[in-house]
Design a protein around this motif. Structure first.
Motif, PDB file in Angstrom:
ATOM      1  N   PRO B 247       0.834  -1.214   0.000  1.00  0.00           N
ATOM      2  CA  PRO B 247       0.000   0.000   0.000  1.00  0.00           C
ATOM      3  C   PRO B 247       0.869   1.265   0.000  1.00  0.00           C
ATOM      4  O   PRO B 247       0.865   2.031   0.955  1.00  0.00           O
ATOM      5  CB  PRO B 247      -0.783  -0.136   1.310  1.00  0.00           C
ATOM      6  CG  PRO B 247       0.140  -0.883   2.217  1.00  0.00           C
ATOM      7  CD  PRO B 247       0.965  -1.793   1.346  1.00  0.00           C
ATOM      8  N   VAL B 248       1.582   1.479  -1.093  1.00  0.00           N
ATOM      9  CA  VAL B 248       2.506   2.619  -1.186  1.00  0.00           C
ATOM     10  C   VAL B 248       1.723   3.901  -1.451  1.00  0.00           C
ATOM     11  O   VAL B 248       0.841   3.923  -2.312  1.00  0.00           O
ATOM     12  CB  VAL B 248       3.528   2.373  -2.318  1.00  0.00           C
ATOM     13  CG1 VAL B 248       4.428   3.576  -2.497  1.00  0.00           C
ATOM     14  CG2 VAL B 248       4.326   1.114  -2.043  1.00  0.00           C
ATOM     15  N   LYS B 249       2.035   4.975  -0.715  1.00  0.00           N
ATOM     16  CA  LYS B 249       1.336   6.243  -0.907  1.00  0.00           C
ATOM     17  C   LYS B 249       2.158   7.248  -1.700  1.00  0.00           C
ATOM     18  O   LYS B 249       1.615   8.152  -2.322  1.00  0.00           O
ATOM     19  CB  LYS B 249       0.981   6.861   0.462  1.00  0.00           C
ATOM     20  CG  LYS B 249      -0.233   6.255   1.106  1.00  0.00           C
ATOM     21  CD  LYS B 249      -1.501   6.551   0.315  1.00  0.00           C
ATOM     22  CE  LYS B 249      -2.699   5.769   0.801  1.00  0.00           C
ATOM     23  NZ  LYS B 249      -2.987   5.937   2.209  1.00  0.00           N
ATOM     24  N   ALA B 250       3.484   7.122  -1.645  1.00  0.00           N
ATOM     25  CA  ALA B 250       4.329   8.089  -2.351  1.00  0.00           C
ATOM     26  C   ALA B 250       5.689   7.450  -2.622  1.00  0.00           C
ATOM     27  O   ALA B 250       6.116   6.544  -1.907  1.00  0.00           O
ATOM     28  CB  ALA B 250       4.501   9.358  -1.522  1.00  0.00           C
ATOM     29  N   VAL B 251       6.325   7.935  -3.685  1.00  0.00           N
ATOM     30  CA  VAL B 251       7.693   7.531  -4.009  1.00  0.00           C
ATOM     31  C   VAL B 251       8.547   8.794  -3.917  1.00  0.00           C
ATOM     32  O   VAL B 251       8.213   9.812  -4.523  1.00  0.00           O
ATOM     33  CB  VAL B 251       7.779   6.944  -5.437  1.00  0.00           C
ATOM     34  CG1 VAL B 251       9.186   6.441  -5.726  1.00  0.00           C
ATOM     35  CG2 VAL B 251       6.753   5.832  -5.620  1.00  0.00           C
ATOM     36  N   LEU B 252       9.610   8.722  -3.118  1.00  0.00           N
ATOM     37  CA  LEU B 252      10.479   9.894  -2.922  1.00  0.00           C
ATOM     38  C   LEU B 252      11.834   9.578  -3.544  1.00  0.00           C
ATOM     39  O   LEU B 252      12.543   8.703  -3.066  1.00  0.00           O
ATOM     40  CB  LEU B 252      10.601  10.178  -1.420  1.00  0.00           C
ATOM     41  CG  LEU B 252      11.631  11.195  -0.943  1.00  0.00           C
ATOM     42  CD1 LEU B 252      11.513  12.514  -1.693  1.00  0.00           C
ATOM     43  CD2 LEU B 252      11.464  11.443   0.567  1.00  0.00           C
ATOM     44  N   VAL B 253      12.168  10.269  -4.635  1.00  0.00           N
ATOM     45  CA  VAL B 253      13.413   9.948  -5.353  1.00  0.00           C
ATOM     46  C   VAL B 253      14.219  11.186  -5.706  1.00  0.00           C
ATOM     47  O   VAL B 253      13.699  12.294  -5.785  1.00  0.00           O
ATOM     48  CB  VAL B 253      13.142   9.204  -6.689  1.00  0.00           C
ATOM     49  CG1 VAL B 253      12.726   7.789  -6.460  1.00  0.00           C
ATOM     50  CG2 VAL B 253      12.153   9.963  -7.539  1.00  0.00           C
ATOM     51  N   VAL B 254      15.520  10.935  -5.913  1.00  0.00           N
ATOM     52  CA  VAL B 254      16.433  11.936  -6.449  1.00  0.00           C
ATOM     53  C   VAL B 254      16.944  11.339  -7.764  1.00  0.00           C
ATOM     54  O   VAL B 254      17.983  10.683  -7.788  1.00  0.00           O
ATOM     55  CB  VAL B 254      17.606  12.196  -5.484  1.00  0.00           C
ATOM     56  CG1 VAL B 254      18.438  13.388  -5.946  1.00  0.00           C
ATOM     57  CG2 VAL B 254      17.098  12.416  -4.066  1.00  0.00           C
ATOM     58  N   PRO B 255      16.219  11.553  -8.867  1.00  0.00           N
ATOM     59  CA  PRO B 255      16.585  10.855 -10.108  1.00  0.00           C
ATOM     60  C   PRO B 255      17.944  11.290 -10.643  1.00  0.00           C
ATOM     61  O   PRO B 255      18.597  10.518 -11.336  1.00  0.00           O
ATOM     62  CB  PRO B 255      15.472  11.248 -11.087  1.00  0.00           C
ATOM     63  CG  PRO B 255      14.329  11.685 -10.221  1.00  0.00           C
ATOM     64  CD  PRO B 255      14.970  12.308  -9.021  1.00  0.00           C
TER      65      PRO B 255
END
Lengths: 485, 485
Positions: B247-255
């Protein structure tokens, strides 16, 4: 007379006795007061104590000096009765605000509007050149800081300056405990984050500052409003009952010049409040943003000054009193200081170092006290003028607060008048006021409005105040005739 | 050759083909490349396209120009293998950090320490005088703003300047949607507040930035770490699986130049990532703080540029690239823009207007691009020097990242080496490094360290890097002899 008898300084005992005599009519408007020498002899005190007593009365606008003639009982503007004390329900509520408050906030700063909607003093009230010079000086001397990544809770210079400033509020704060924030509101948000979790109950004044309700809503906290009469601040007996019967986690108050009521808690009650939160082992979040604007010096003393156990978290900023554009607040979290440091460092981080140093420069300048004295005097004249206009033009039955400083008036309209309808009628004529409903989490104060008179003040503003009164009068006539029909 | 065939511009197709030939050894170190005219003829493209391709290879440090002689395959520093791709467990975890990270952060800025612990570029890398002049100019012209209470989400001037800047990241942002914040970290905190509640799952790179884990902890969010190889960023197949099963709500990335690994996601995967979050109707929080430091121009393009549905929230700041002391971040919340505006206005409020205007002034200056080019070149030389020193002095079996820009190196020590013990041994000699354990919510990366080489860089720094290698070598010898005994 004995200074030790009740802890009240001699000058204040004398001043308060004279104040009672003036308020009771024993000393009448325009009547001459004893001279410094006469008063000193009469009370067997030193001339400097007599001077202090007279200055206190002057700050409270109860007496006025006439050059070469001495002090006289001041002519207060035509008096309207004060608003009634609120009687909120003794139950906490989930805060669910409609869009009204945000709309008023946006409108209050629209150009072209005659605005009494905001609680922001206008730029011309401040010495802009003094602030600019401080800024330019700092940037010149510390240009490396513009390119240095700041870490921590604030530059040592500004934390020392704030700690020194807080001595004037009666508080001994440790610079290391202070956290610099981007605003007083951020400071208060940090305090609430440190001591509450979603669903917890927070006690507030009633009416309370709209922005506090917004924070509570965004943190999913419940509001419990405590009766707050217009002159003496939150009723501590009611607070005591709330603390004994409800799971209160924090009390959020503005003991000096609460917004919107303008009430100032007496010094003895400040002491008692500090004891109460210690006994119940909960946090008091004290907002001292208006303390420097209190006319009476003793009302500038913070509740925190009576805190022996670290239960009082004190929050402030200089946005209302020194330079509204700096955007710096500060907080000392008492026993929760470490938690505050942590949350701030994780969720937002350090402030702009050159802005902090400019504030430190301003705080350390000798001219600050004089500038504040002048600001208080200007605002007092505004408030007097506005109260006189309200007394003259608003319908019979109107009540208005008589705040001991600041620039906010709380107006209770006659029963039957709908402040929201008045707000709409005013907006139609490009006049912005803040409807009372904004200042409670429950459906209260629907016949009240808040008027901020610290903003731009041109020729059109007194006319606009009269126009609000006329519109209120018309609406009242319609309401009465409808009821009769 | 057909530009439309796969959406990759012609120059990039040529550059990437040459890059593969260089990496494969088909073109050898020191070998001369075709001239612009030769390359254009050979590929049947215009000379300007050939120039673009060669510039790209130069920015990637794969080739170097020699005056009047043309381009040659560059001598890369002695190569160590890159770190291995992480393989975190496919389960989300509550984030419970110990005090290590905060301690390292505090130590990393202590005076007298030789620090590789922080990810902050040193002040001397920037044109301080340019920043000071911008500041002084703004304060001179807008001194009324120092005493004006700011409301809203940022001055129009700075929001326009940021929107114009974002065009360079491939993004068309609306100035009205942008919220100015006090830092990129505050921007990310706001995004998480807008789209998650306590207990929700957030996907992160593995290893990930320590500060992200701190935010997740303070907001009571669960971390789900996704495998992230050193060169190409988060593995999208693994992310896909996570989105389908958890149940993922957000993806936080530094592409671009993820911290600490320094990986850059290929352009095609950026596009796919934008599509994935849209399909799953969750938020991608994209941190573009390092994008301007990517050596390859195509890696500066934001995932947000491929976002058609408003699911990508983009956050940035200029603290690593223009003026670390300004303390301003920015965010465009996509479909959550209104919620961001609200939370920011309630919980902290507007930024200092003169700082915003100084940033706008700097962003609008023509010299910004040249200053960035110079910053990238300086940092590239540092990174090359540091990698060569590591290859020369660290024990056999060490792996080190080869980031495509920036100033952060991720070092994987030989198996059996305890990075925490190495950290302690270094601190005893006044050298600060960041142990790998800081960069995961699970007990991982205990044989890794992060080295920031953007800070002060004096004669002692290369010696200190060698010393870290020597200490690691000693510890390894001890570890091996203990195992043998």
């Amino acid at each position: 007379m004995d200074e030790a008898s009740n802890g009240t300084p001699l000058y204040l005992q004398i001043a308060e006795r004279l104040a009672r005599a003036i308020r009771a009519g024993t000393l009448k408007r325009g009547e001459r007061l004893p001279s410094v020498r006469e008063l000193a002899a009469q009370e067997t005190v030193s001339p400097s104590t007599a001077v202090q007593a007279l200055r206190w009365l002057e700050d409270a606008r109860l007496i006025a000096a006439k050059p070469r003639s001495g002090y006289f009982v001041a002519s207060r503007p035509a008096a309207l009765p004060e608003p009634q004390a609120s009687r909120p329900a003794p139950r906490s509520r989930v805060v669910q605000l409609d869009e009204l408050g945000q709309a008023v906030l946006r409108q209050s700063v629209l150009p072209g509007l005659i605005s009494f909607g905001a609680a922001c003093p206008e730029p011309d009230l401040f010495d802009q050149e003094r602030v600019r010079r401080a800024f330019t000086r700092v940037v010149q001397r510390h240009r490396d800081l513009l390119c240095t990544y700041p870490l921590g809770s604030g530059r040592a210079e500004v934390r020392r300056a704030v700690a020194r400033y807080a001595l004037g509020l009666g508080c001994e704060l440790q610079p290391d405990d202070l956290v610099m924030t981007s605003s007083c509101m951020e400071a208060i948000t940090l305090c609430l984050k440190a001591v509450t979790k979603a669903g917890d109950v927070v006690d507030l004044e009633s009416p309370t500052y709209f922005g506090f309700l917004e924070i509570l809503q965004s943190l999913h906290l419940r509001a419990l409003e405590i009766p707050t009469p217009p002159r003496h601040g939150m009723v501590l007996a009611a607070l005591q009952l709330a603390l004994e019967t409800q799971p209160v986690k924090a009390v959020l108050v503005v003991p000096t010049l609460s917004n919107p009521m303008g009430s100032c808690m007496p010094v003895a009650e400040r002491k008692r409040l500090a004891q109460m939160v210690a006994q119940h082992d909960i946090a008091l979040i004290e907002d001292v943003i208006y303390n420097d604007l209190a006319e009476q010096e003793d009302k500038r003393r913070a509740v925190r000054s009576f805190d022996a156990s670290g239960h009082v978290m004190i929050c402030g900023s200089f946005s209302k009193t020194m330079a509204p554009g700096l955007r710096l607040g500060w907080v000392d979290g008492g026993r929760w200081a470490q938690a505050l440091h942590k949350i701030q460092s994780v969720q937002s981080g350090a402030q702009t170092a050159v802005v902090e140093l400019a504030l430190a420069d301003l705080l350390n300048q000798a001219g600050s006290a004089a500038a504040l004295r002048q600001l208080r005097a200007t605002l007092a004249r505004r408030v007097d003028e506005a109260r006189a206009l309200i007394a003259d033009s608003f319908p019979k039955g109107t009540r208005v607060s008589d705040p001991g400083g600041g620039f906010i008036l709380w107006v209770e309209l006659p029963p039957g008048l709908d402040a929201l309808a008045l707000y709409a009628a005013c907006m139609a004529e490009n006049i912005c006021i803040a409807p009372g409903a904004m200042f409670s989490a429950s459906p209260r104060f629907r016949h009240c409005i808040r008027l901020g008179v610290g903003g731009r003040w041109g020729e059109e503003h007194p006319l606009a105040l009269r126009r609000i009164g006329a519109l209120a009068g018309q609406m009242l006539t319609v309401a009465i005739s409808q009821r009769a029909a």
